[in-house]
Design an enzyme around this catalytic site. Structure first.
Site, PDB file in Angstrom:
ATOM      1  N   PHE A  30      -2.363   0.417 -10.398  1.00 10.10           N
ATOM      2  CA  PHE A  30      -2.887  -0.768  -9.711  1.00 10.10           C
ATOM      3  C   PHE A  30      -4.203  -1.258 -10.312  1.00 10.10           C
ATOM      4  CE2 PHE A  30      -3.874   2.799  -6.673  1.00 10.10           C
ATOM      5  CZ  PHE A  30      -5.237   2.899  -6.926  1.00 10.10           C
ATOM      6  N   ARG A  89     -17.045   1.125  -2.511  1.00 13.41           N
ATOM      7  CA  ARG A  89     -16.327   0.252  -1.585  1.00 13.41           C
ATOM      8  C   ARG A  89     -16.698  -1.207  -1.844  1.00 13.41           C
ATOM      9  NH1 ARG A  89     -13.219   2.400   1.839  1.00 13.41           N
ATOM     10  NH2 ARG A  89     -14.276   4.404   1.696  1.00 13.41           N
ATOM     11  N   LYS A  99      -7.556  -3.569   2.383  1.00 12.29           N
ATOM     12  CA  LYS A  99      -6.318  -2.970   2.887  1.00 12.29           C
ATOM     13  C   LYS A  99      -5.970  -3.581   4.243  1.00 12.29           C
ATOM     14  CE  LYS A  99      -8.704   1.117   4.762  1.00 12.29           C
ATOM     15  NZ  LYS A  99      -8.781   2.597   4.733  1.00 12.29           N
ATOM     16  N   LYS A 156       0.864  -1.177   0.000  1.00 17.95           N
ATOM     17  CA  LYS A 156       0.000   0.000   0.000  1.00 17.95           C
ATOM     18  C   LYS A 156       0.902   1.229   0.000  1.00 17.95           C
ATOM     19  CE  LYS A 156      -3.913   2.130   2.378  1.00 17.95           C
ATOM     20  NZ  LYS A 156      -3.406   3.508   2.220  1.00 17.95           N
TER      21      LYS A 156
END
Length: 273
Positions: free
Chosen positions: A112, A182, A188, A40
């Site tokens: 990404f 979402r 994450k 991340k």
């Protein structure tokens, strides 16, 4: 309508450009073989809609013409990045309305995802790698993706990234389509969870903080309000974030009322990020 066709129509549209894929926190119990894992990056999200470079919130970023001119006409999703521990310097460069060519030479666009691609992430990853190889730009790359065999291996890699100054890990389900909002297909994983809130009020300090800020009254995106009083330096208490600012904070977990527990201030989100 077939799922892949619906995805293609959605993410080729202006609406898709305004609704990026967002991650959910790691909860455990996953079939990790189904996920790709990557670091991340602590950067600023950059979404290329084929014509303009946009922030996470959809605001245009004033990148130099040479930076965007060479990008392909298809939508891209990634992180503008200077390297670990350089978020503030990156913000000064990327959010400047008058782009500094020399400073932008340091910025890398780390991809990404491909929002307009109709296939699952497994296919999108291959397409990104092919695209980067074809464009052959020194500032364009794909964030390295890898697999882990177990949760033990996942957390070992997390410890390694944290020890090297990184922020955490991202898990991307290989068979998932790109979708708006979402999603559990993007996860994450950090040592501490983080969240953002909007400053509603600046509460006065007491005792040693007399004459300074004592805490911020924040409102979360779900409407929950709470006081954030930890993690501030004395300088930050003398010049606190303004009402209306978005701030990021770390927390351990949520109470039954949905309020963050053991919350600590991290930073103010720069305007436009």
């Amino acid at each position: 309508m077939k799922t892949w066709l619906l995805a293609l129509l959605l993410f080729a549209s202006p609406l898709g450009a305004k609704a990026p894929l967002l991650a959910t926190p790691y909860q455990g119990g996953l079939d990790l073989k189904a996920y790709w894992v990557s670091e991340k990056l602590d950067g600023i999200r950059g979404r290329w809609d084929g014509k303009a470079l946009l922030s996470k919130s959809g605001k245009p970023l004033a990148a130099p013409a040479w930076f965007t001119r060479a990008l392909p006409p298809q939508p891209l999703d990634g992180e503008l990045w200077l390297g670990r521990g350089h978020f503030q310097a990156l913000s000064a460069i990327v959010l400047d309305t008058q782009p500094d060519d020399a400073a932008w030479q340091q910025v890398r666009y780390m991809l990404f995802d491909l929002p307009g691609h109709p296939g699952p992430f497994d296919d999108r990853l291959k397409a990104m790698e092919q695209l980067v190889a074809k464009q052959h730009l020194p500032w364009l790359a794909v964030i390295p993706q890898f697999k882990v065999a177990s949760e033990e291996a996942l957390f070992a890699r997390l410890d390694q990234v944290i020890a090297q100054g990184g922020e955490g890990l991202m898990l991307h389900r290989g068979d998932a389509l790109y979708q708006s909002g979402r999603s559990p297909s993007l996860i994450k994983l950090k040592k501490a969870q983080d969240m953002e809130g909007t400053v509603l009020a600046i509460l006065p300090g007491k005792g040693k903080y007399q004459g300074m800020m004592g805490a911020l009254l924040l409102e979360l995106d779900n409407g929950v309000r709470f006081k954030l009083g930890s993690g501030f330096s004395d300088d930050e208490r003398r010049s606190p974030p303004k009402v209306g600012a978005r701030v990021t904070f770390a927390y351990q977990d949520l109470s039954l009322a949905g309020k963050p527990r053991f919350a600590r201030f991290i930073r103010v989100r720069p305007d436009g990020a």
